[in-house]
Design a protein around this motif. Structure first.
Motif, PDB file in Angstrom:
ATOM      1  N   ALA A 180      10.010  -1.524  -5.643  1.00 42.43           N
ATOM      2  CA  ALA A 180      11.113  -0.882  -5.811  1.00 42.43           C
ATOM      3  C   ALA A 180      12.125  -0.995  -4.814  1.00 42.43           C
ATOM      4  CB  ALA A 180      10.905   0.795  -5.870  1.00 42.43           C
ATOM      5  N   ALA A 181      11.737  -1.407  -3.736  1.00 42.81           N
ATOM      6  CA  ALA A 181      12.737  -1.771  -2.486  1.00 42.81           C
ATOM      7  C   ALA A 181      13.125  -2.994  -2.505  1.00 42.81           C
ATOM      8  CB  ALA A 181      11.679  -1.403  -1.218  1.00 42.81           C
ATOM      9  N   GLY A 182      12.793  -3.637  -3.497  1.00 43.14           N
ATOM     10  CA  GLY A 182      13.405  -5.034  -3.805  1.00 43.14           C
ATOM     11  C   GLY A 182      13.029  -6.224  -2.555  1.00 43.14           C
ATOM     12  N   VAL A 183      11.710  -6.103  -2.379  1.00 46.40           N
ATOM     13  CA  VAL A 183      11.225  -6.981  -1.343  1.00 46.40           C
ATOM     14  C   VAL A 183      10.705  -8.040  -2.184  1.00 46.40           C
ATOM     15  CG1 VAL A 183       8.766  -7.258   0.033  1.00 46.40           C
ATOM     16  CG2 VAL A 183      10.127  -5.242   0.197  1.00 46.40           C
ATOM     17  N   ASP A 184      10.975  -9.569  -1.399  1.00 45.86           N
ATOM     18  CA  ASP A 184      10.761 -10.638  -2.263  1.00 45.86           C
ATOM     19  C   ASP A 184       9.255 -11.259  -1.799  1.00 45.86           C
ATOM     20  OD1 ASP A 184      13.536 -11.068  -3.018  1.00 45.86           O
ATOM     21  OD2 ASP A 184      13.840 -11.608  -0.783  1.00 45.86           O
ATOM     22  N   VAL A 185       8.710 -10.958  -0.691  1.00 46.46           N
ATOM     23  CA  VAL A 185       7.470 -11.353  -0.345  1.00 46.46           C
ATOM     24  C   VAL A 185       6.589 -10.233   0.210  1.00 46.46           C
ATOM     25  CG1 VAL A 185       5.915 -13.157   0.828  1.00 46.46           C
ATOM     26  CG2 VAL A 185       8.483 -13.646  -0.187  1.00 46.46           C
ATOM     27  N   VAL A 186       5.247  -9.797  -0.165  1.00 44.24           N
ATOM     28  CA  VAL A 186       4.418  -9.003   0.404  1.00 44.24           C
ATOM     29  C   VAL A 186       3.292  -9.682   1.080  1.00 44.24           C
ATOM     30  CG1 VAL A 186       3.039  -7.098   0.106  1.00 44.24           C
ATOM     31  CG2 VAL A 186       5.306  -7.271  -1.203  1.00 44.24           C
ATOM     32  N   ILE A 187       3.250  -9.630   2.478  1.00 41.63           N
ATOM     33  CA  ILE A 187       2.029 -10.265   3.145  1.00 41.63           C
ATOM     34  C   ILE A 187       1.093  -9.149   3.394  1.00 41.63           C
ATOM     35  CG2 ILE A 187       1.281 -11.782   5.068  1.00 41.63           C
ATOM     36  CD1 ILE A 187       3.674 -13.204   4.249  1.00 41.63           C
ATOM     37  N   ALA A 188      -0.030  -9.433   2.627  1.00 38.68           N
ATOM     38  CA  ALA A 188      -1.356  -8.246   2.601  1.00 38.68           C
ATOM     39  C   ALA A 188      -2.253  -8.649   3.511  1.00 38.68           C
ATOM     40  CB  ALA A 188      -1.615  -7.848   1.222  1.00 38.68           C
ATOM     41  N   ALA A 189      -2.699  -8.076   4.329  1.00 36.17           N
ATOM     42  CA  ALA A 189      -3.936  -8.220   5.082  1.00 36.17           C
ATOM     43  C   ALA A 189      -5.312  -7.842   4.487  1.00 36.17           C
ATOM     44  CB  ALA A 189      -3.862  -7.257   6.562  1.00 36.17           C
ATOM     45  N   LEU A 190      -6.202  -8.872   4.311  1.00 35.01           N
ATOM     46  CA  LEU A 190      -7.331  -8.643   3.605  1.00 35.01           C
ATOM     47  C   LEU A 190      -8.197  -7.729   4.442  1.00 35.01           C
ATOM     48  CD1 LEU A 190      -7.744 -12.134   1.998  1.00 35.01           C
ATOM     49  CD2 LEU A 190      -7.530 -10.029   0.837  1.00 35.01           C
ATOM     50  N   PRO A 191      -8.871  -6.661   3.719  1.00 34.00           N
ATOM     51  CA  PRO A 191      -9.775  -5.826   4.676  1.00 34.00           C
ATOM     52  C   PRO A 191     -11.202  -6.703   4.597  1.00 34.00           C
ATOM     53  CG  PRO A 191      -9.724  -5.267   2.384  1.00 34.00           C
ATOM     54  CD  PRO A 191      -8.673  -6.230   2.462  1.00 34.00           C
ATOM     55  N   PRO A 192     -12.105  -6.135   5.270  1.00 30.74           N
ATOM     56  CA  PRO A 192     -13.378  -6.566   5.215  1.00 30.74           C
ATOM     57  C   PRO A 192     -14.028  -6.413   4.027  1.00 30.74           C
ATOM     58  CG  PRO A 192     -13.386  -4.811   6.647  1.00 30.74           C
ATOM     59  CD  PRO A 192     -12.036  -5.176   6.262  1.00 30.74           C
ATOM     60  N   THR A 193     -15.201  -7.316   3.646  1.00 29.40           N
ATOM     61  CA  THR A 193     -15.802  -7.352   2.126  1.00 29.40           C
ATOM     62  C   THR A 193     -16.919  -6.148   2.248  1.00 29.40           C
ATOM     63  OG1 THR A 193     -15.072  -9.538   1.860  1.00 29.40           O
ATOM     64  CG2 THR A 193     -16.258  -8.461   0.172  1.00 29.40           C
ATOM     65  N   VAL A 194     -16.724  -4.969   2.769  1.00 29.10           N
ATOM     66  CA  VAL A 194     -17.837  -4.171   2.540  1.00 29.10           C
ATOM     67  C   VAL A 194     -17.174  -2.884   1.747  1.00 29.10           C
ATOM     68  CG1 VAL A 194     -18.894  -4.903   4.740  1.00 29.10           C
ATOM     69  CG2 VAL A 194     -17.167  -3.151   4.938  1.00 29.10           C
ATOM     70  N   GLY A 195     -17.936  -1.986   1.280  1.00 25.34           N
ATOM     71  CA  GLY A 195     -17.665  -0.669   0.773  1.00 25.34           C
ATOM     72  C   GLY A 195     -16.485  -1.050  -0.313  1.00 25.34           C
ATOM     73  N   LEU A 196     -15.544   0.023  -0.114  1.00 21.92           N
ATOM     74  CA  LEU A 196     -14.250  -0.152  -0.988  1.00 21.92           C
ATOM     75  C   LEU A 196     -13.558  -1.519  -0.702  1.00 21.92           C
ATOM     76  CD1 LEU A 196     -13.149   3.445  -1.494  1.00 21.92           C
ATOM     77  CD2 LEU A 196     -14.131   2.019  -3.030  1.00 21.92           C
ATOM     78  N   GLY A 197     -13.800  -2.085   0.464  1.00 17.61           N
ATOM     79  CA  GLY A 197     -12.869  -3.386   0.911  1.00 17.61           C
ATOM     80  C   GLY A 197     -13.320  -4.346  -0.300  1.00 17.61           C
ATOM     81  N   GLU A 198     -14.488  -4.435  -1.072  1.00 24.37           N
ATOM     82  CA  GLU A 198     -14.585  -5.511  -1.997  1.00 24.37           C
ATOM     83  C   GLU A 198     -13.658  -5.095  -2.922  1.00 24.37           C
ATOM     84  OE1 GLU A 198     -18.630  -5.789  -3.555  1.00 24.37           O
ATOM     85  OE2 GLU A 198     -17.941  -7.791  -4.401  1.00 24.37           O
ATOM     86  N   ALA A 199     -13.352  -4.076  -3.644  1.00 24.48           N
ATOM     87  CA  ALA A 199     -12.369  -3.827  -4.885  1.00 24.48           C
ATOM     88  C   ALA A 199     -10.979  -3.899  -4.198  1.00 24.48           C
ATOM     89  CB  ALA A 199     -12.401  -2.378  -5.049  1.00 24.48           C
ATOM     90  N   VAL A 200     -10.713  -3.804  -2.998  1.00 27.47           N
ATOM     91  CA  VAL A 200      -9.309  -3.903  -2.488  1.00 27.47           C
ATOM     92  C   VAL A 200      -8.927  -5.223  -2.242  1.00 27.47           C
ATOM     93  CG1 VAL A 200      -7.683  -3.471  -0.388  1.00 27.47           C
ATOM     94  CG2 VAL A 200      -8.906  -1.487  -1.373  1.00 27.47           C
ATOM     95  N   GLY A 201      -9.947  -5.982  -1.916  1.00 25.16           N
ATOM     96  CA  GLY A 201      -9.618  -7.484  -1.562  1.00 25.16           C
ATOM     97  C   GLY A 201      -9.548  -8.259  -2.791  1.00 25.16           C
TER      98      GLY A 201
END
Ligand code: TXA
Ligand code: MG
Length: 321
Positions: free
Chosen positions: A287-308
């Motif tokens: 909505a803010a019109g951002v062109d590029v989102v750089i997202a930091a990957l979480p560790p692959t444990v617990g809910l981090g697996e789904a977020v990643g």
């Protein structure tokens, strides 16, 4: 489209074959009578989703599993008893009370008892099973508030049952128990570790597993270009990006990047908080019109697996279906 908190009005819409968006603890669902081919057809039409993509069938806590599935193994019964109500969908062989349309013609069915009290009240008031995909248009991130639903589906839904923001924030974990080996089809709101403590190691989906079309590479893509990287690689990714750039990362991570030339979109530091806010943050940045989102990957444990998993899919090839 009507919007409110009237459970009886929402149940009446379902009885009349209409569509109700309702909150669950994971994301909002776009619900219709699971026993009605016409209602199910309306769901596919409103979502703009191919009719061969099976819907999850939602059950009330006191529903009898054998009414909706057949050949239920002891391990499936044990997992259902331990995990429901909760953010877990179990794939079983389809029982006769589930409309073939709801399963996209498949002989398996995805079943889930949601933990959200509004979802449970709706299921009780309606008195039957509710077929529901996430209440977003096909290819958009799932809605975690009633506003998200209204923005995506507008008049294509008859009633939006407003239950506030979803507390889990990512979709349910999907485990296939219709065949011999318990198989993880989609990581989600119930952590792998918690499921494996009950059923043992989960196999990875192979070619013979029931297809879960929601796992298409680009399924969760926002409009902005999304780049998912390890936290250590965020500064380099920002330096290489062009246009309006935003960084999505846990709040504490930003301390290491004092000179970041990007919009900071801090998320909570705990994995449950990241999962809860992820989709709203992606919608905000769009909505803010951002062109590029750089997202930091979480560790692959617990809910981090789904977020990643969701971040990698959102970063997948565009050309969404
Ligand atoms: O948390 C959730 O799971 C939410 C809430 C509303 O319950 N629902 C949701 O539904 O995410 P949907 O339709 O967006 O994603 C369901 C996924 C799809 O990838 C679908 O292909 C898969 O579940 N699925 C459903 N039934 C299946 C079946 N019989 N075999 C294989 N995959 C199935
Ligand atoms: Mg979905």
């Amino acid at each position: 489209m009507k919007r409110g908190t009237d459970i009886e009005a929402a149940a009446a819409v379902l009885r009349a074959g209409g569509l109700v968006a309702f909150p669950t603890e994971t994301v909002y669902g776009l619900g219709g009578d699971a026993a009605s081919d016409a209602a199910v057809a309306n769901i596919f039409a409103a979502k703009g989703r191919p009719r061969t993509h099976p819907l999850i069938v939602h059950l009330a806590p006191d529903a009898v599993l054998d009414d909706f599935a057949i050949d239920i193994s002891p391990i499936a019964r044990t997992l259902a008893a331990a995990a429901w109500p909760g953010p877990l969908t179990i794939i079983l062989r389809r029982g006769p009370r589930v409309s073939l349309a709801a399963t996209g013609g498949a002989d398996t069915v995805g079943l889930r008892v949601p933990a959200h009290s509004v979802a449970q009240q709706l299921l009780r008031a309606f008195g039957g099973a509710i077929a529901a995909p996430s209440a977003n248009r096909f290819g958009r991130v799932s809605p975690t508030t009633a506003d998200h639903v209204a923005a995506d589906l507008g008049d294509d839904v008859d009633y939006i049952l407003d239950g506030g923001a979803c507390v889990v924030g990512v979709e349910s974990t999907i485990v296939d128990l219709s065949r011999d080996r318990p198989t993880l089809l989609r990581p989600g709101g119930m952590a792998r570790e918690a499921i494996e403590a009950i059923v043992g190691p989960l196999a990875a989906a192979d070619a013979a597993a029931p297809a879960a079309p929601g796992t298409l590479a680009s399924h969760y893509a926002p409009r902005a270009e999304l780049i998912a990287v390890d936290p250590a690689d965020v500064p380099a990714a920002v330096a290489a990006a062009r246009g309006i750039v935003a960084v999505l990362a846990p709040r504490s991570a930003f301390a290491a990047w004092p000179d970041l030339r990007a919009i900071a979109r801090p998320l909570p530091d705990d994995l449950a908080g990241i999962a809860r806010e992820l989709y709203a943050a992606l919608r905000d940045l769009d909505a803010a019109g951002v062109d590029v989102v750089i997202a930091a990957l979480p560790p692959t444990v617990g809910l981090g697996e789904a977020v990643g998993d969701r971040l990698r899919r959102a970063a997948g090839p565009k050309g969404r279906t």
